[in-house]
Design a protein around this motif. Structure first.
Motif, PDB file in Angstrom:
ATOM      1  N   UNK A 145      -6.952   1.672  -1.272  1.00  0.00           N
ATOM      2  CA  UNK A 145      -5.153   1.517  -0.940  1.00  0.00           C
ATOM      3  C   UNK A 145      -4.564   1.932   0.017  1.00  0.00           C
ATOM      4  N   UNK A 146      -4.608   3.852   0.276  1.00  0.00           N
ATOM      5  CA  UNK A 146      -4.332   4.131   1.108  1.00  0.00           C
ATOM      6  C   UNK A 146      -4.338   4.441   2.522  1.00  0.00           C
ATOM      7  N   UNK A 147      -5.934   3.911   2.632  1.00  0.00           N
ATOM      8  CA  UNK A 147      -6.330   3.607   4.506  1.00  0.00           C
ATOM      9  C   UNK A 147      -5.717   1.816   4.578  1.00  0.00           C
ATOM     10  N   UNK A 148      -5.143   1.547   3.694  1.00  0.00           N
ATOM     11  CA  UNK A 148      -4.617  -0.389   3.863  1.00  0.00           C
ATOM     12  C   UNK A 148      -3.624  -0.229   4.282  1.00  0.00           C
ATOM     13  N   UNK A 149      -2.305   0.898   3.813  1.00  0.00           N
ATOM     14  CA  UNK A 149      -1.277   0.834   3.776  1.00  0.00           C
ATOM     15  C   UNK A 149      -0.817   1.557   4.858  1.00  0.00           C
ATOM     16  N   UNK A 150      -1.882   2.146   5.730  1.00  0.00           N
ATOM     17  CA  UNK A 150      -1.833   3.017   7.297  1.00  0.00           C
ATOM     18  C   UNK A 150      -2.117   1.816   8.177  1.00  0.00           C
ATOM     19  N   UNK A 151      -2.960   0.519   7.462  1.00  0.00           N
ATOM     20  CA  UNK A 151      -3.377  -0.381   8.134  1.00  0.00           C
ATOM     21  C   UNK A 151      -2.309  -1.441   8.738  1.00  0.00           C
ATOM     22  N   UNK A 152      -1.607  -2.086   7.193  1.00  0.00           N
ATOM     23  CA  UNK A 152      -0.259  -2.794   7.761  1.00  0.00           C
ATOM     24  C   UNK A 152       1.021  -1.763   8.796  1.00  0.00           C
ATOM     25  N   UNK A 153       0.746  -0.353   8.938  1.00  0.00           N
ATOM     26  CA  UNK A 153       1.725   0.094   9.238  1.00  0.00           C
ATOM     27  C   UNK A 153       1.260   0.953  11.142  1.00  0.00           C
ATOM     28  N   UNK A 154      -0.391   0.223  11.750  1.00  0.00           N
ATOM     29  CA  UNK A 154      -0.831   0.243  12.558  1.00  0.00           C
ATOM     30  C   UNK A 154      -0.280   0.153  13.668  1.00  0.00           C
ATOM     31  N   UNK A 155       0.964  -1.014  13.556  1.00  0.00           N
ATOM     32  CA  UNK A 155       1.450  -1.538  15.054  1.00  0.00           C
ATOM     33  C   UNK A 155       3.090  -0.674  14.658  1.00  0.00           C
ATOM     34  N   UNK A 156       3.475   0.370  15.081  1.00  0.00           N
ATOM     35  CA  UNK A 156       4.522   0.961  14.813  1.00  0.00           C
ATOM     36  C   UNK A 156       5.564   1.195  15.840  1.00  0.00           C
ATOM     37  N   UNK A 157       5.010   0.153  16.590  1.00  0.00           N
ATOM     38  CA  UNK A 157       6.192  -0.357  18.278  1.00  0.00           C
ATOM     39  C   UNK A 157       7.040  -1.121  17.423  1.00  0.00           C
ATOM     40  N   UNK A 158       6.729  -1.801  15.989  1.00  0.00           N
ATOM     41  CA  UNK A 158       7.493  -2.700  15.556  1.00  0.00           C
ATOM     42  C   UNK A 158       7.955  -2.388  13.974  1.00  0.00           C
ATOM     43  N   UNK A 159       9.614  -2.663  14.178  1.00  0.00           N
ATOM     44  CA  UNK A 159       9.497  -2.288  12.494  1.00  0.00           C
ATOM     45  C   UNK A 159       9.783  -3.428  11.810  1.00  0.00           C
ATOM     46  N   UNK A 160       8.988  -4.254  11.909  1.00  0.00           N
ATOM     47  CA  UNK A 160       8.624  -4.897  10.623  1.00  0.00           C
ATOM     48  C   UNK A 160       6.805  -4.284   9.865  1.00  0.00           C
ATOM     49  N   UNK A 161       6.475  -3.750  11.024  1.00  0.00           N
ATOM     50  CA  UNK A 161       4.935  -3.081  11.091  1.00  0.00           C
ATOM     51  C   UNK A 161       5.470  -2.169   9.562  1.00  0.00           C
ATOM     52  N   UNK A 162       6.011  -1.479   9.962  1.00  0.00           N
ATOM     53  CA  UNK A 162       6.739  -0.245   9.729  1.00  0.00           C
ATOM     54  C   UNK A 162       7.374  -0.925   7.892  1.00  0.00           C
ATOM     55  N   UNK A 163       8.215  -1.748   8.100  1.00  0.00           N
ATOM     56  CA  UNK A 163       8.734  -2.269   6.590  1.00  0.00           C
ATOM     57  C   UNK A 163       7.607  -2.948   5.484  1.00  0.00           C
ATOM     58  N   UNK A 164       6.631  -3.184   6.506  1.00  0.00           N
ATOM     59  CA  UNK A 164       5.382  -3.666   5.653  1.00  0.00           C
ATOM     60  C   UNK A 164       4.757  -3.127   5.133  1.00  0.00           C
ATOM     61  N   UNK A 165       4.385  -2.122   5.840  1.00  0.00           N
ATOM     62  CA  UNK A 165       3.853   0.072   4.859  1.00  0.00           C
ATOM     63  C   UNK A 165       4.327   0.073   3.357  1.00  0.00           C
ATOM     64  N   UNK A 166       5.434   0.347   3.859  1.00  0.00           N
ATOM     65  CA  UNK A 166       6.472   1.084   3.253  1.00  0.00           C
ATOM     66  C   UNK A 166       6.208   0.406   1.955  1.00  0.00           C
ATOM     67  N   UNK A 167       6.859  -0.787   2.080  1.00  0.00           N
ATOM     68  CA  UNK A 167       6.644  -2.128   1.113  1.00  0.00           C
ATOM     69  C   UNK A 167       5.051  -1.829  -0.130  1.00  0.00           C
ATOM     70  N   UNK A 168       4.803  -1.895   0.520  1.00  0.00           N
ATOM     71  CA  UNK A 168       2.895  -1.601   0.460  1.00  0.00           C
ATOM     72  C   UNK A 168       2.723  -0.283  -0.409  1.00  0.00           C
ATOM     73  N   UNK A 169       3.152   0.231   0.299  1.00  0.00           N
ATOM     74  CA  UNK A 169       2.657   1.830  -0.464  1.00  0.00           C
ATOM     75  C   UNK A 169       3.563   2.085  -1.437  1.00  0.00           C
ATOM     76  N   UNK A 170       4.682   1.922  -1.405  1.00  0.00           N
ATOM     77  CA  UNK A 170       5.776   2.265  -2.744  1.00  0.00           C
ATOM     78  C   UNK A 170       4.974   1.004  -3.877  1.00  0.00           C
ATOM     79  N   UNK A 171       4.655   0.000  -3.438  1.00  0.00           N
ATOM     80  CA  UNK A 171       4.094  -0.770  -4.823  1.00  0.00           C
ATOM     81  C   UNK A 171       3.346  -0.342  -4.794  1.00  0.00           C
ATOM     82  N   UNK A 172       2.146  -0.070  -3.837  1.00  0.00           N
ATOM     83  CA  UNK A 172       0.491   0.558  -4.696  1.00  0.00           C
ATOM     84  C   UNK A 172       1.502   1.523  -5.389  1.00  0.00           C
ATOM     85  N   UNK A 173       1.881   3.203  -5.051  1.00  0.00           N
ATOM     86  CA  UNK A 173       2.140   4.686  -5.850  1.00  0.00           C
ATOM     87  C   UNK A 173       2.562   3.692  -7.558  1.00  0.00           C
TER      88      UNK A 173
END
Length: 507
Positions: A145-173
């Motif tokens: 799960x943890x590396x998957x959140x990093x992958x979701x945020x990999x396109x870090x120059x897009x706010x949508x990618x950071x938002x996707x990772x934030x929602x994923x890691x919060x729900x995963x936690x």
């Protein structure tokens, strides 16, 4: 401790070696061709990883913490093959542009980290499926799960990618906390966390404590998040839309396949005496997942959100195999469904990624290819008239969508048939509800055909004054599409594949 037991974990040991090799290769490689070279190296190493997955024998190590079986080894083989396709399709996304892309720094210099995260996630799924103890299961789940959140945020120059990772890691936690809470209940009720011991102690009691029932419910809720089952699905659409397209494809099939088989293993090995309690829960979740996802998919205009609700529906179909009482048929049907789903879904995401990286017309001519994520190219309306300019990609997209919908003669029809049969198998005493759930799923197949045809309609029927221009895809995309298309066509007509899976479906 006898360290020779690590040799029994052959697939995990070789995958750790792959991770170490990729790490040092990333450290030592320099120059503009680094991204391409790392991609080729990772692909070759994962191809070599198929050999230990194929040759691995059933084994038990570390006092029953690690337990593997023929069915688990087959699923590891399938998920590794799917990861190879993801790595190949990622080349277009990682390699498009150098230095500054669309006014922002390119992430292609971080390709080594990308491949290491992919392999780390796969390693976590290996451990999760091969666990015989809830502690090792939870460790494998977090490793995935943890590396998957990093992958979701990999396109870090897009706010949508950071938002996707934030929602994923919060729900995963949150889901991991709920699951751990359930596991603590199970331990309190039985005094052990070994699957086999839990099953034997439950078999000795005909009255299950409320503590045990709560533990089962919380455990299922946590794993339901990983499978995107309704009502644990709220993160799915936003995460799929914001994450890079290859990561979305990886999350939609590889992660889902590992979680589905793990759920089946735990229910069969640990909670089999409680089947009269967990099966009604599964019936409700399956009906909700397939129906709600299909209704919401019809309303989607953004293609990655559309595929998110499609994946929720497909998870419901996968769960049909779990409700059956013929465990060998259930295991074989689940593995076969995941195999077909991997190639069909990755074909769709490969084409979405190719369109994202395609040149678009501008006033001064045609702009050079840009990295994925440009606004508008993932909208369904962008595919209006797509057949006129790119007939080959339109045809391959149609094959993949027809397979997902279950239209003969493609492999998706056979995979749905097998999970329908597995869902009603072994219900001699109370077959009505099992048949009712399968009947609802069958009706929803017609609904899913309708919304998959919306994309086909956009490509072939809807007209557009300025459709996407004709463009050529690179070799990596061609290879990924060739592998996926071959699977869509052949897995349904080469019967020996299902026979081999069925013979290996021993948990």
């Amino acid at each position: 401790m006898d360290y020779s037991q690590f040799l029994l974990m052959l697939p995990e040991a070789t995958l750790v070696a792959v991770l170490i090799i990729v790490f040092f290769a990333d450290l030592l490689m320099k120059g503009e061709g680094k991204t391409k070279s790392l991609g080729i190296l990772t692909t070759l190493l994962l191809c070599a990883q198929l050999v230990p997955c194929f040759l691995a024998e059933p084994a038990e190590a570390f006092g029953g913490l690690y337990v593997t079986s023929p069915a688990v080894n087959v699923m590891k083989l399938i998920l590794t093959a799917g990861t190879i396709i993801v790595v190949i399709m990622s080349q277009t996304w990682l390699s498009a542009g150098c230095g500054i892309v669309n006014g922002q720094p390119s992430n292609n210099k971080y390709s080594g980290e990308y491949y290491m995260l992919i392999v780390s996630t796969l390693l976590g799924m290996y451990v999760m499926m091969s666990s015989g103890h809830f502690l090792l299961f939870f460790l494998g789940l977090e490793m995935a799960s943890v590396p998957m959140a990093c992958l979701a945020a990999f396109d870090k120059w897009k706010k949508e990618s950071a938002e996707a990772a934030a929602k994923y890691i919060l729900m995963a936690t949150f889901s991991s906390g709920v699951m751990l809470f359930g596991i603590s209940f199970i331990y309190a009720a039985t005094g052990t966390m070994y699957y086999g011991d839990i099953c034997s102690r439950l078999s000795q009691s005909y009255i299950f404590s409320p503590l045990m029932l709560m533990g089962l419910a919380f455990f299922f809720s946590g794993l339901g998040f990983k499978l995107s089952l309704v009502p644990f699905h709220f993160w799915t659409a936003d995460t799929y839309q914001g994450a890079p397209t290859p990561v979305t494809g990886y999350l939609s099939v590889i992660s889902k396949g590992a979680a589905a088989l793990t759920l089946l293993i735990v229910l069969v090995k640990a909670f089999a005496p409680m089947s009269q309690y967990y099966q009604p829960m599964l019936w409700v979740v399956i009906i909700l997942s397939i129906t709600v996802a299909n209704l919401f998919a019809i309303r989607q205009k953004e293609l990655k959100r559309f595929m998110a609700f499609s994946s929720i529906s497909q998870a419901g179909y996968i769960m049909l195999a779990v409700i059956g009482n013929d465990f060998q048929m259930s295991t074989a049907s689940l593995i076969y469904y995941v195999l077909v789903y991997v190639v069909a879904n990755l074909a769709v995401f490969t084409i979405i990624g190719a369109v994202e990286a395609s040149p678009i017309p501008s006033e001064g001519g045609v702009t050079p290819p840009l990295r994925g994520g440009r606004e508008g190219l993932t909208l369904m309306s962008a595919y209006n008239g797509f057949y006129k300019t790119n007939p080959k990609l339109s045809f391959l997209m149609t094959l993949a969508l027809f397979s997902l919908a279950g239209i003969p003669p493609f492999a998706g029809m056979f995979s749905k048939f097998f999970v329908f049969m597995a869902g009603v198998a072994g219900h001699e005493h109370a077959p009505f509800w099992a048949y009712f759930v399968v009947f609802i799923a069958l009706i929803n197949t017609v609904v899913s055909l309708y919304y998959y045809l919306l994309i086909v309609k956009a490509m072939y029927i809807k007209s557009e004054e300025s459709p996407l221009p004709t463009f050529k895809v690179n070799l990596d995309t061609k290879v990924a599409l060739a592998l996926c298309t071959a699977g869509i066509v052949l897995f349904g007509i080469v019967s020996c594949i299902y026979d081999w899976i069925y013979a290996s479906s021993i948990l």
